[in-house]
Design an enzyme around this catalytic site. Structure first.
Site, short mmCIF file in Angstrom:
data_model
loop_
_atom_site.label_atom_id
_atom_site.label_comp_id
_atom_site.label_asym_id
_atom_site.label_seq_id
_atom_site.Cartn_x
_atom_site.Cartn_y
_atom_site.Cartn_z
N ASP A 76 0.81 -1.21 0.00
CA ASP A 76 0.00 0.00 0.00
C ASP A 76 0.85 1.26 0.00
O ASP A 76 1.97 1.29 0.54
CB ASP A 76 -0.88 0.05 1.26
CG ASP A 76 -2.11 -0.81 1.15
OD1 ASP A 76 -2.19 -1.63 0.23
OD2 ASP A 76 -3.00 -0.67 2.02
N HIS A 127 -5.22 3.04 -4.16
CA HIS A 127 -5.36 3.28 -2.72
C HIS A 127 -5.85 4.70 -2.47
O HIS A 127 -5.57 5.29 -1.44
CB HIS A 127 -4.01 3.04 -2.03
CG HIS A 127 -4.10 2.87 -0.54
ND1 HIS A 127 -5.10 2.17 0.09
CD2 HIS A 127 -3.28 3.33 0.45
CE1 HIS A 127 -4.89 2.19 1.40
NE2 HIS A 127 -3.81 2.89 1.65
N HIS A 131 -5.24 9.48 0.29
CA HIS A 131 -5.40 8.70 1.53
C HIS A 131 -6.39 9.32 2.50
O HIS A 131 -6.29 9.14 3.71
CB HIS A 131 -4.04 8.50 2.22
CG HIS A 131 -3.98 7.24 3.04
ND1 HIS A 131 -4.24 7.21 4.40
CD2 HIS A 131 -3.68 5.96 2.70
CE1 HIS A 131 -4.11 5.98 4.85
NE2 HIS A 131 -3.77 5.20 3.83
N HIS A 221 3.65 -2.13 3.37
CA HIS A 221 3.76 -0.79 2.78
C HIS A 221 5.18 -0.58 2.27
O HIS A 221 6.14 -0.75 3.03
CB HIS A 221 3.46 0.29 3.84
CG HIS A 221 2.09 0.21 4.43
ND1 HIS A 221 1.75 -0.72 5.41
CD2 HIS A 221 0.97 0.95 4.19
CE1 HIS A 221 0.48 -0.54 5.74
NE2 HIS A 221 -0.01 0.46 5.02
#
Length: 264
Positions: A76, A127, A131, A221
């Site tokens: 991510d 994603h 965010h 990540h």
């Protein structure tokens, strides 16, 4: 099927539709509730496709997860300055991954890495743009958060993403409906190393190995210092246990992720 309880979408809907004077009283009631969302497992998707006599979708790659012990490695919030090293590791180990990429300061800063991901057989997914928590913003802002990376990714690799991971895994009925409209399925995870809490690569590796089971969707990540150095140990440890790495779409084959549904 898994049933998960997320922050109620009623509060979000009220912010969008209830007049200001009435919102306070209505919201007080709404936030005490909880929206129940069904999440679908990869094995359920594969079985459903088989029961329906569906034709293969051509996303098997080199393995059939109906018989092999598959897991999906996902990353991510990149790409970042750490991603080139990660791509080198994945290429050397012949491991495909799914990248849930961020738009702002990531896709727009490292477009060549997005192209490389696609060129080397990885799955490029979304994603969101910046965010923002989709359940906490209004409908127009949520739409922009999902549409902008779709357009940016399509411009770079010639195809829109079909998968999306909501920031922090926070979703609700409104996000489901919007995702369906935009042709996106939501993908959560079953394994997390919580690599945002530590730069200890050995600990990150241990957490992944301790949690992973067949059909696992592993959340990491590629923006954190300790994560990429942990990847070789994760790959080696899981391969020794007989696991085969695939993308999320390959994990579902011969089934296929459906827009508006949530998978884990």
């Amino acid at each position: 099927m898994f049933s998960v309880c997320k922050t109620t979408s009623s509060a979000a809907r009220l912010r969008r539709t209830v007049p200001v004077l009435a919102a306070g009283a209505a919201l007080a009631l709404a936030v005490t509730g909880c929206t129940r969302l069904d999440t679908t497992s990869p094995s359920s998707v594969r079985k459903g496709a088989a029961d329906a006599g569906a034709a293969d979708h051509g996303t098997f790659g080199t393995v059939d997860c109906r018989t092999a012990k598959c897991v999906a490695l996902t990353f991510d919030a990149g790409p970042s300055e750490n991603t080139p090293r990660l791509l080198d590791i994945l290429r050397r180990e012949k491991v495909p991954a799914t990248f849930f990429t961020l738009g702002k300061n990531h896709i727009e800063k490292y477009p060549q890495l997005v192209r490389q991901m696609d060129r080397e057989g990885h799955e490029v997914a979304s994603h969101t743009w910046s965010h923002k928590i989709l359940t906490k913003i209004d409908a127009d802002e949520a739409r922009a958060e999902l549409e902008r990376p779709n357009k940016a990714i399509e411009k770079l690799i010639g195809k829109k993403p079909t998968l999306m991971r909501p920031p922090q895994g926070r979703t609700d009925d409104d996000v489901n409906e919007l995702s369906k409209e935009l042709g996106l399925a939501e993908v959560l995870w079953t394994v997390t190393a919580k690599d945002y809490t530590t730069n200890d690569s050995a600990l990150i590796t241990k957490r992944v190995l301790d949690q992973t089971k067949r059909d696992g969707i592993i959340l990491l990540h590629d923006i954190y210092k300790g994560t990429v150095p942990a990847v070789p140990g994760v790959i080696d440890g899981l391969k020794k246990r007989g696991y085969v790495f695939v993308t999320v779409s390959q994990l579902l084959a011969p089934g296929k992720a459906e827009p508006g549904k949530v998978y884990r």
